[in-house]
Enzyme design. Structure first.
Site, PDB file in Angstrom:
ATOM      1  N   LYS A 117       0.831  -1.210   0.000  1.00 10.60           N
ATOM      2  CA  LYS A 117       0.000   0.000   0.000  1.00 10.60           C
ATOM      3  C   LYS A 117       0.860   1.252   0.000  1.00 10.60           C
ATOM      4  CE  LYS A 117      -4.523  -1.360   1.161  1.00 10.60           C
ATOM      5  NZ  LYS A 117      -5.717  -1.128   1.964  1.00 10.60           N
ATOM      6  N   LYS A 200      -3.225 -11.377  -6.824  1.00 14.94           N
ATOM      7  CA  LYS A 200      -4.602 -11.621  -6.352  1.00 14.94           C
ATOM      8  C   LYS A 200      -5.567 -10.648  -7.041  1.00 14.94           C
ATOM      9  CE  LYS A 200      -5.127  -8.425  -2.548  1.00 14.94           C
ATOM     10  NZ  LYS A 200      -5.665  -8.051  -1.280  1.00 14.94           N
ATOM     11  N   LYS A 203      -9.634  -4.925  -5.801  1.00 18.45           N
ATOM     12  CA  LYS A 203     -10.463  -3.793  -6.225  1.00 18.45           C
ATOM     13  C   LYS A 203      -9.621  -2.733  -6.912  1.00 18.45           C
ATOM     14  CE  LYS A 203     -13.278  -4.123  -2.064  1.00 18.45           C
ATOM     15  NZ  LYS A 203     -13.475  -3.554  -0.744  1.00 18.45           N
TER      16      LYS A 203
HETATM   17  P1  TYM Z   1     -10.672  -6.547   2.429  1.00 22.34           P
HETATM   18  O1  TYM Z   1     -11.767  -5.550   2.541  1.00 22.34           O
HETATM   19  O2  TYM Z   1      -9.513  -6.223   1.564  1.00 22.34           O
HETATM   20  O3  TYM Z   1     -11.231  -7.935   1.928  1.00 22.34           O
HETATM   21  C1  TYM Z   1     -12.342  -8.593   2.562  1.00 22.34           C
HETATM   22  C2  TYM Z   1     -12.093 -10.093   2.575  1.00 22.34           C
HETATM   23  O4  TYM Z   1     -11.906 -10.587   1.247  1.00 22.34           O
HETATM   24  C3  TYM Z   1     -10.725 -11.374   1.180  1.00 22.34           C
HETATM   25  N1  TYM Z   1     -10.149 -11.237  -0.172  1.00 22.34           N
HETATM   26  C4  TYM Z   1      -9.905 -12.262  -1.003  1.00 22.34           C
HETATM   27  N2  TYM Z   1     -10.076 -13.580  -0.859  1.00 22.34           N
HETATM   28  C5  TYM Z   1      -9.735 -14.362  -1.911  1.00 22.34           C
HETATM   29  N3  TYM Z   1      -9.224 -13.890  -3.068  1.00 22.34           N
HETATM   30  C6  TYM Z   1      -9.029 -12.578  -3.251  1.00 22.34           C
HETATM   31  N4  TYM Z   1      -8.548 -12.124  -4.412  1.00 22.34           N
HETATM   32  C7  TYM Z   1      -9.373 -11.682  -2.188  1.00 22.34           C
HETATM   33  N5  TYM Z   1      -9.301 -10.344  -2.029  1.00 22.34           N
HETATM   34  C8  TYM Z   1      -9.789 -10.086  -0.787  1.00 22.34           C
HETATM   35  C9  TYM Z   1      -9.817 -10.772   2.247  1.00 22.34           C
HETATM   36  O5  TYM Z   1      -8.844 -11.704   2.643  1.00 22.34           O
HETATM   37  C10 TYM Z   1     -10.810 -10.467   3.344  1.00 22.34           C
HETATM   38  O6  TYM Z   1     -11.061 -11.611   4.122  1.00 22.34           O
HETATM   39  N6  TYM Z   1      -8.053  -5.914   6.636  1.00 22.34           N
HETATM   40  C11 TYM Z   1      -9.215  -6.571   6.079  1.00 22.34           C
HETATM   41  C12 TYM Z   1     -10.516  -6.192   6.747  1.00 22.34           C
HETATM   42  C13 TYM Z   1     -10.521  -6.361   8.231  1.00 22.34           C
HETATM   43  C14 TYM Z   1     -10.707  -7.588   8.922  1.00 22.34           C
HETATM   44  C15 TYM Z   1     -10.661  -7.212  10.313  1.00 22.34           C
HETATM   45  C16 TYM Z   1     -10.885  -8.901   8.528  1.00 22.34           C
HETATM   46  C17 TYM Z   1     -10.388  -5.365   9.142  1.00 22.34           C
HETATM   47  N7  TYM Z   1     -10.479  -5.882  10.410  1.00 22.34           N
HETATM   48  C18 TYM Z   1     -10.798  -8.192  11.288  1.00 22.34           C
HETATM   49  C19 TYM Z   1     -11.016  -9.862   9.509  1.00 22.34           C
HETATM   50  C20 TYM Z   1     -10.976  -9.506  10.881  1.00 22.34           C
HETATM   51  C21 TYM Z   1      -9.328  -6.170   4.619  1.00 22.34           C
HETATM   52  O7  TYM Z   1      -8.810  -5.169   4.205  1.00 22.34           O
HETATM   53  O8  TYM Z   1     -10.154  -6.953   3.891  1.00 22.34           O
END
Ligand code: TYM
Length: 338
Positions: A117, A200, A203
């Site tokens: 990032k 991966k 977005k």
């Molecule tokens: P975020 O918003 O980027 O993504 C949400 C969830 O989607 C999963 N993910 C994927 N899984 C498979 N293939 C992909 N290409 C892919 N892209 C995203 C992410 O692993 C995630 O599970 N930091 C976290 C949000 C968060 C969180 C937490 C999660 C904040 N606090 C506490 C669990 C527990 C995030 O940015 O996810």
């Protein structure tokens, strides 16, 4: 039933930074929906995390409601699970501060998401981008969480969460439950970018062709899969190293249809890539179409979504307070409430 029942607790969340991708759905949300059967679940819209990257305020508000509607459209049931907005529960930021005093700079410097990032947002490498994983640890530890269903990209953050919890407990006794990550091993814990299948699906990919969004129209989905990058070998086999594009399509097809990898290989044996692409697009459309139509209905009633978030925050606050009382007490801080 709420997360205060006797079932083990699940916590997870996603950032309101625009629509979800197929990766978010297959790697995380679909598992959340299933886990509601056996766990007491808490699902958070993590708006504080989204603020680590500059957001347009109006767009952010819009994204928060859209993500809430998407949670519901995917099958998160507010009668069973708690759905809430992170910034509605100040204990998240409060606990993050406490935990940051137990987290080493060196640990945060090793986080690959921070490095990525920082690279992407060179004009705004703010302190919160760096301490992001501490806030994530706070999210999870606040609710005495047993399991955290996430995609593979969050693994390192989960390991840090566990380390911080163990360190804190080592000093003050068993204040936090040490959570277990739940990361699928079915190939969709990391759904790949359709244009650069070594990365991966995200977005933030520059090309729209790289990612399938949950609300894409069926035609757009077909177009994206048709243009998915494969290779010149011309054989459908499962080889993540030499044929990452084909492996990704097979994984997605399996996840969308419920077939195993072996079934996929026999189904597509002696076929050309065109058929694999078309059938994957069709299977994804069949999966996403009902979500899209439910979303359109749910998203039109903002009053209801707002109410739901406020109710969720009340439930979350009540649970968070129990942990915060304990944390304050062991740290030597006088009680904040009667
Ligand atoms: P975020 O918003 O980027 O993504 C949400 C969830 O989607 C999963 N993910 C994927 N899984 C498979 N293939 C992909 N290409 C892919 N892209 C995203 C992410 O692993 C995630 O599970 N930091 C976290 C949000 C968060 C969180 C937490 C999660 C904040 N606090 C506490 C669990 C527990 C995030 O940015 O996810």
């Amino acid at each position: 039933m709420t997360a205060s029942s006797s079932l083990p607790t699940v916590f997870s969340g996603a950032q309101p930074t625009g629509q979800l991708t197929l990766g978010n759905y297959m790697g995380a949300l679909r598992t959340w929906v299933r886990m509601q059967q056996d766990y007491s679940c808490i699902f958070c819209v993590v708006d504080l995390h989204a603020l680590t990257v500059r957001q347009d305020p109006q767009q952010l508000r819009e994204n928060i409601f859209e993500l809430t509607a998407l949670y519901l459209a995917c099958g998160i049931d507010p009668e069973r699970s708690i759905i809430f907005l992170q910034s509605h529960v100040p204990a998240h930021s409060e606990l993050a501060w406490f935990l940051s005093t137990f987290t080493q700079m060196g640990e945060l410097e090793r986080m690959t998401q921070f490095k990525d990032k920082a690279q992407q947002h060179q004009q705004n490498i703010n302190a919160a981008l760096f301490t992001y994983p501490v806030l994530m640890a706070a999210d999870i530890l606040l609710y005495q969480t047993h399991k955290v269903p996430v995609g593979e990209d969050q693994k390192q953050h989960l390991e840090l969460t566990r380390d911080v919890a163990i360190r804190f407990n080592g000093l003050y006794g068993p204040v936090f439950r040490v959570p277990e990550p739940l990361i699928g091993n079915d190939g969709v814990a990391r759904v790949k970018d359709l244009q650069e299948p070594s990365k991966k699906m995200s977005k933030s990919a520059l090309s729209e062709l790289a990612r399938v969004m949950l609300l894409d129209e069926p035609d757009a989905i077909v177009k994206k899969f048709k243009k998915a990058v494969t290779d010149t070998l011309g054989v459908i086999q499962y080889d993540e190293v030499n044929q990452p594009g084909v492996a990704n399509l097979l994984n997605i097809w399996c996840a969308a249809t419920g077939n195993s990898r072996e079934q996929a290989l026999s189904h597509f044996a002696h076929n050309q890539y065109g058929k694999l692409k078309m059938e994957t697009a069709e299977a994804v459309n069949a999966l996403l179409q009902p979500i899209r139509s439910r979303f359109l209905q749910l998203n039109s009633d903002r009053g209801q979504l707002q109410e739901l978030l406020l109710r969720g925050a009340e439930q979350a606050r009540a649970q968070a307070r129990q942990t915060m009382d304990q944390v304050r007490s062991v740290l030597g801080l006088p009680k904040a409430f009667q």
